[in-house]
Each structure stands twice: as C-alpha cells, then as structure tokens.
Design a protein around this motif. Sequence first.
Motif, short mmCIF file in Angstrom:
data_model
loop_
_atom_site.label_atom_id
_atom_site.label_comp_id
_atom_site.label_asym_id
_atom_site.label_seq_id
_atom_site.Cartn_x
_atom_site.Cartn_y
_atom_site.Cartn_z
N PRO A 283 36.52 47.61 54.13
CA PRO A 283 36.34 46.95 52.82
C PRO A 283 36.68 45.45 52.81
O PRO A 283 37.77 45.05 52.41
CB PRO A 283 37.27 47.73 51.90
N ILE A 284 35.74 44.65 53.30
CA ILE A 284 35.90 43.20 53.27
C ILE A 284 35.23 42.65 52.01
O ILE A 284 35.88 42.11 51.12
CB ILE A 284 35.31 42.55 54.52
N MET A 285 33.93 42.80 51.93
CA MET A 285 33.18 42.45 50.73
C MET A 285 32.46 43.71 50.27
O MET A 285 31.63 44.27 51.00
CB MET A 285 32.20 41.31 51.02
N LEU A 286 32.75 44.16 49.08
CA LEU A 286 32.22 45.43 48.60
C LEU A 286 30.79 45.30 48.08
O LEU A 286 30.01 46.24 48.18
CB LEU A 286 33.12 45.99 47.50
N ASN A 287 30.46 44.15 47.54
CA ASN A 287 29.12 43.95 47.00
C ASN A 287 28.87 42.45 46.84
O ASN A 287 29.75 41.72 46.38
CB ASN A 287 28.98 44.66 45.64
N VAL A 288 27.68 42.01 47.21
CA VAL A 288 27.35 40.61 47.09
C VAL A 288 25.83 40.49 46.95
O VAL A 288 25.08 41.32 47.46
CB VAL A 288 27.84 39.81 48.33
N GLY A 289 25.38 39.48 46.24
CA GLY A 289 23.94 39.29 46.09
C GLY A 289 23.61 38.48 44.86
O GLY A 289 24.47 37.82 44.26
N ALA A 290 22.35 38.54 44.47
CA ALA A 290 21.88 37.82 43.28
C ALA A 290 20.78 38.64 42.62
O ALA A 290 19.78 38.96 43.26
CB ALA A 290 21.37 36.43 43.64
N SER A 291 20.98 38.97 41.37
CA SER A 291 19.95 39.65 40.60
C SER A 291 19.06 38.61 39.93
O SER A 291 19.44 37.44 39.79
CB SER A 291 20.58 40.57 39.55
N ASN B 105 35.00 41.30 46.25
CA ASN B 105 35.72 41.39 47.51
C ASN B 105 36.61 42.62 47.57
O ASN B 105 37.08 43.13 46.54
CB ASN B 105 36.59 40.15 47.73
N GLY B 106 36.88 43.06 48.81
CA GLY B 106 37.81 44.16 49.04
C GLY B 106 39.16 43.67 49.51
O GLY B 106 39.42 42.45 49.56
N PRO B 107 40.02 44.57 49.93
CA PRO B 107 41.40 44.20 50.28
C PRO B 107 41.54 43.54 51.65
O PRO B 107 42.64 43.09 51.98
CB PRO B 107 42.13 45.55 50.25
N LEU B 108 40.49 43.47 52.45
CA LEU B 108 40.59 42.86 53.78
C LEU B 108 39.86 41.52 53.87
O LEU B 108 39.65 40.99 54.97
CB LEU B 108 40.01 43.82 54.84
N ALA B 109 39.47 40.95 52.75
CA ALA B 109 38.69 39.72 52.75
C ALA B 109 39.46 38.56 53.38
O ALA B 109 38.90 37.77 54.16
CB ALA B 109 38.27 39.36 51.33
N ASP B 110 40.73 38.43 53.07
CA ASP B 110 41.50 37.29 53.60
C ASP B 110 41.77 37.43 55.09
O ASP B 110 41.64 36.45 55.84
CB ASP B 110 42.82 37.16 52.84
N LEU B 111 42.12 38.60 55.54
CA LEU B 111 42.41 38.79 56.96
C LEU B 111 41.16 38.51 57.80
O LEU B 111 41.24 37.84 58.83
CB LEU B 111 42.92 40.22 57.21
N ASN C 107 38.54 36.61 57.02
CA ASN C 107 38.09 35.23 56.92
C ASN C 107 39.14 34.21 57.32
O ASN C 107 38.86 33.01 57.33
CB ASN C 107 37.62 34.94 55.49
N GLY C 108 40.35 34.66 57.63
CA GLY C 108 41.40 33.75 58.07
C GLY C 108 41.98 32.91 56.95
O GLY C 108 42.40 31.77 57.18
N ASN C 109 42.04 33.46 55.74
CA ASN C 109 42.57 32.73 54.59
C ASN C 109 44.07 32.94 54.46
O ASN C 109 44.66 33.84 55.07
CB ASN C 109 41.91 33.21 53.29
N ALA C 110 44.68 32.12 53.60
CA ALA C 110 46.06 32.38 53.18
C ALA C 110 46.09 33.71 52.43
O ALA C 110 45.15 34.03 51.69
CB ALA C 110 46.55 31.25 52.27
#
Length: 789
Positions: free
Chosen positions: A374-382, A423-429, A431-434
């Motif tokens: 679960p990094i990014m759960l859903n992304v796009g453009a309608s 986003n999910g709970p692993l997005a920062d890890l 992508n290397g974010n704070a």
Amino acid sequence: MYQAFRRGVPGLTLNVTALAVLAALPPFALGAGNVVSAAVAAVPLTAAAAADSTPIEPAADGAEVVGAVQTVLVTTRRRVESSQNVPTPMTVLGDDALDGNRLYRVQDLQQLLPSTTINYVHARQMSFAVRGLGNNPASDGLEGSVGIYLDNVYLARPGMAAFDALDVQQLELLRGPQGTLFGKNTTAGVLNIATRKPTFTPERSVELSAGRFGYGQGKLVLSGPLGETVAGRLSAYKTVDDGYIVNRHNGDHVQGGQRQGARGQVSVEQGKEFSLRVIADYNEEHSNNGTLVFYSAGPSGRALTQARLVGATPVVDPNERAVSLDSGSSVSVHQGGASAEANWTFANDARLTSVTAWRFWNFTPRNDDGLDVPIMLNVGASAKHKQFTQELRWATPSGKPVESVFGAYYYYQELDNNSFAVNGPLADLYNGNAPGAWNNVGSTAPGRLRVNSYALFGQSTWHATERLDLTAGVRASYEDKWARVVRNAPTGGATVTGAALAARNGRYGAFDSGNLSLTQSSPTALLSAGYKAAPEVLLYTSISHGEKSGGINLAVPGTGGVASMLVGAERSNALELGVKSTLLDNRLQLNGNVFATVVHGYQSNAYDPIARSSYLTNAGDVRTRGVEIEAIATPVRGLTLRANGAFNHASYLKYTNAPCAPERPGTFCDLSGRDALVNAPRWTGNVGLQYAKGVGDGINGYVNANYAYRASTYGTLDASEYARIPAYSVSNFSVGLRTTNGTAWDVSLWVKNAFDKQYYTSLWNSGFGSYNAVIGTPRTVGVTGRYEF
C-alpha cells in the motif's frame, strides 16, 4: 463484398483440395472474415452515403467485375467521386477489411492503415498519429492533431472513438493538414468513420464470436422501412473478455472487461430535394484496461531498490505478461450523443447541408501504483466532457467549370476533470520522504475548461482543361478558451511540521491557477493541382498550411508554474507529390507519394519527474519526410493481394529544452537534429491476401492473411535508450465458409497475432527513471458465426 458472396460472384470459389490443405494447417493459421485492401472497399458502391446523405446506386460495371480492382466512391471533397480521382493521399477501409482481420477496435487500425500510430492505454490516454505527428494523449485541454469524425461529427477526444466498431461501412484516412472542407482544422490528418445508413430493403442479422481469454462478442442489426419515405436502423453489441495479463497478487486476469453499446437511426428521403438522417448512440465500458507492465528500471535501478525497501515483489520481466498489484486498475466510460444531418438539393443541383450534433463523454479511472504493497491506493484523473457542433455547407452545382464548397462551423465544449491521489501507509518510505509527509494523505484538484470555436471555410476546383484541375482552399478559425485549476488542501495523514510539512505542501499543497484564457486566430490554406496523364493515371501535387490553436493543461503545474499551463499553437506546412494509377486492365492499382512536412511548436506529452505527472508542451520544431506506396492486385480470379508501406524520416529541427533522459545529467537537454520523435517508426508496412472460391452448391470458402510490421522507435519524449520500443510484426489469419444463395450464414475460424509475438504499443515514464509499457494482445484464436434472416 458479403452480398457479392451471397449472390455467387463467378470465380469466388475454393476447391475441395484447397480446403483440405486449410484443414491441415496448425491452429495459428485459422481466422475469420474476408479481407479487402486498405484502398479497396468492395462494398456496393454506396461510399458516398457514408460521408453524405445522398444514396448512390451501384454502378452497372462496378462491384461485380470479377478479377478487377473495385472502385471506391468517397465524398472527401463533398462530391461523389472515385478515390482514385482525389488529388491527396488517402486510404479507404471497407467493413469486410475490418471483419476479415477481426479489427473491431480503433486502436488496432495501425495494422491496416499506412503511416499510422495509435497510442492506447485506456480511453483517456489515447492518441492517433499520422506520419509520426499527433502523439499527445491524455490532454484534456487540447484537441488532437488528427481529427476523428463519426458520421460527419467531430470527436474532440480521441478516446471518444475507443468503442467497438459497430455497423461500420467505411473508414477514410486523409494524410496531411485538413480544414478547408472538414469541420475542425487539424495539422496531421483526418480519420472519417461512416456507419451504415437505414435501408428501405429489410436487413436483419445476428453475429456471435467466442475466443481465447474469455472473449465473447454479440452483434445485432435491424434495418428496414418505417413508411414510404422513412427508414430506420438499430444496431447493438456487447463484448466481454477476461484479459491477457495475470495479476500474481491474487491470481486474477487483467486488461479485460466488458463493453456494450447501441445506435438507432431514422432516415427520411423525399426524392432528390430533401433528406434527413437522425442518429442517437450510447456506449459504455467497465474494464481494467490501463494495466501497464514493468518495462525497464532505467540506468539507476532505483525503482527496484525502493520496491525491495518496502517489501514489494514486482514482476520485472515484461515477457511474462504479468503484474503484481494490491489495488488493481479499472476504467468506467459512458458516452453517447445525437446528430441530425439534413440536405436540401435545389433545381440547379446546388446543395445545402446542415450537420447538428451534441455529444458527451464521461471517464472515471482507478489506478494502482504498480506494486503489491500500500504505497498509493488510487491515483488518476476523471473527466466529464460535453460538446455541441453546428456545420453549414453550400456546394455549387457539379459538372461546371468551377465547383466550390463554402461553409461555416461552430464548436462548443465544456470539460470538467478532477486529478486525485490517495496514498497508503508506505508512501513516505518508498519515496524517501520525511516520516509522515505523504502517508495516508489524499488530494483532489478539479479543473474546468470552456471552448468556443468559430470558422469560415471554402474550397474551389477549376477544371482548367479536360486533364488539368486546380484547387484552392482557405479557412479562418477563431478560438476562445478559458480554464481554471484548483487543488484543494490535502486531507488525512498525521499532523506534521518542518521538512515533512514542506514535502506535503510541495506535492499536495493548495493551489489556484486563477482564470486562464487563450484566444487565437488560425488560418488554413491549400493549393493543389491534379493532371490526368492518362485516363487511369493521376499526377498531383499540393502545398498546404494548417494550424491548431494552443491549449491549457488542466493539471497543477510543476516547477514551470502557471505559465507552463499555457501551450502554444501548432503550425504545419506540408508539400505532397503523388501519383494514382489503375493499370493492367484494372487488375492493378498502384499509388505512391512523397511528402515533406515542417511543424512549428509541435505539441507533445512530457513527464515531470518532480511532480510525477504528464503535461503537454511545445516540443520545438519538427520535420517529417518520406515516401508512401499502396498497391492492390487481382492477378487471378478470386485472389486479391494488397500492400502498403511507408518510409518516414522524422526529426527535431530545433528542440533545446527537452526533458533529459535519466541516463543524461541535467533537467533540460537539446534534441535538435535528432531522430527522436515519440512513436514515429521509420518503416511501417502491411501485406494482405484474400482468396475465395466455391466449394459446393451455393457455398463459398475463403481464406485471409495479413502481416503488419513496424520498425523500432522511441517510446517517450526524453528519447531515453531505456525507452525504445523494439521493432515488431503481427500476423492475422482466417478461414471460413459462407452461403451465396438461400439462407444466409457465415462461419469462420480466426487467429490474431498468430505467431504469439511479444510486442509493445507504447511506453510511459514512471518513478525514479523507470518505464512501464502497454503490451500487445497475445495469440487469440476464436470462431465467429453470422446469420442473416
């Protein structure tokens, strides 16, 4: 051609020995339908009705001449004439060409059409390019460089044509700038799709198909009189398939789904003086199209390093035709519309034509991050698109020394889109974010666009002598575009400060573009000459200028700021020299042309690695030069051979601020002088064969084969060596039986991609300098049955 088979055209037979040979072929050599060449649609000579509402009766010496190349009538110049007399490069496909190759989707047309590239991920990310020009998908704020028309109605979004071919009579592809006769001005070409009209002779048919990967399709057509002067037609279809990519995370198949639609028509024919055709249609799709496979990690391989860091197990070999997704992708499309075309013919044979249309297109996606955690759960453009068009044309009488067409065109568009991310709970890890910056954060960014477009156009042909025609055309367009994009403040996530807050605001912070406007006048012009060197040989030349107005990116900009949201106009200058000939007692049709086109401000799709989003930009100045050849031959009775090939040298004349490939340092790189256009192969070619012969009393057998080749090309704007699409070829075969009298039925076996080639139709930038791909459909074997009652 189907009716010709039913009537038992002499010579269209297949002996028992030939059938025995076909029966012994391996499974990959079986297929359906009969193929007609790209330049010869051997339907009854009613092609004019496909582009105009005037019915044309079959010529006495036309569609039933055995062993001769069939004449195709078109109304490209808004007058009924043979395609061989039109002084412009064009290709025509009949319905049997599509059926014979089982090409029921627009995105597969590049297997038959010369100099054509179709990028397709799903209905929103789709583009139609001719001679390498027009690869600008997923741009809600801009029309395509190649105009697509359905029954004389302009489709503003290429994805509005991403439905199954239903009751299509004819396709016409015109190459080069257009606009002096068509409703909307374009810089690269026009694809005109014409469906069958209502008939006063009853027509009833049902067709069922089944094949590999859970493929199934059903079609129904009903047509006939509703009164002395009124006829109606109803056609409907439904298609299902399971998909050909395996999701190893849960064992499901993806890149499949279901599509269905219907079209109803009413036609009024009051003699020669007046005709009216009213059409209403609706199509919908519910699928998991848009699933990309991993193609390359780029020079750094960091995408795989980060995947391992979060415990993901991506499928890294695209040849496995597999992914590993925890959320998966899905697409929902609803579209339809109504149109009315009216024609008044006056005593002097002058004609007034009115085409009024309204259409809508709604697109809703769900996209995965490409991994099974679960990094990014859903992304796009309608997107929700509405358009209204009104065209008026006045055609002067035919057969005069000067023949002219004058017209006016109005186009109105409303489009609302919404770019979103969850986003999910692993997005920062990953992508290397704070810690806490992006985890569990959601974002929405609605955009709105309004367009008004006005145009006056005209074209005149002077028959200077019996052999020489001179044509001049001009168009004046004015467009007014307004847009606004807002990104709402991010929601969810933990309360953060410092570096984490800065990272959150940098990617998902509130934004308001304010009112953005773009106005432009765009002239289009054409000068051409056609000379009949012999009764069946036409020499022609033309010079043309086309312009397409700029657009507005309906997405939050990256480092370029609000100024980068405005995209400049695209201007094209083209030169054509060609010949069209019918030789050897009408047994060989040989056409060829050379072309040169220079485009200033070429509009193309780029990728922002910081914002990790695609955007439209002016990719400098482009030049394409090449040669196109088309040939159709009928050497013996029942056999038709056809081939088309194109050499296209496409390069950047000047492009100094191109996005850098990941293997090159810097943000902007100079691609000037390089042959680096996206998806513009230098060589393309198609070869086809059709053979048919009687095998019994009232029964014909037939076999078809088609081979399509495309050379390697760059897949993304950065011209990375890690993003090259390899050369590939696709072969389709079919064999079948159909009746020629009495009860009408047709049964065929077919195979698409007979040799199971692994090929890629487009590439896309992804995170950390990696690339994903759209893979072509693997070998698909099936059966089709058709019954007329």
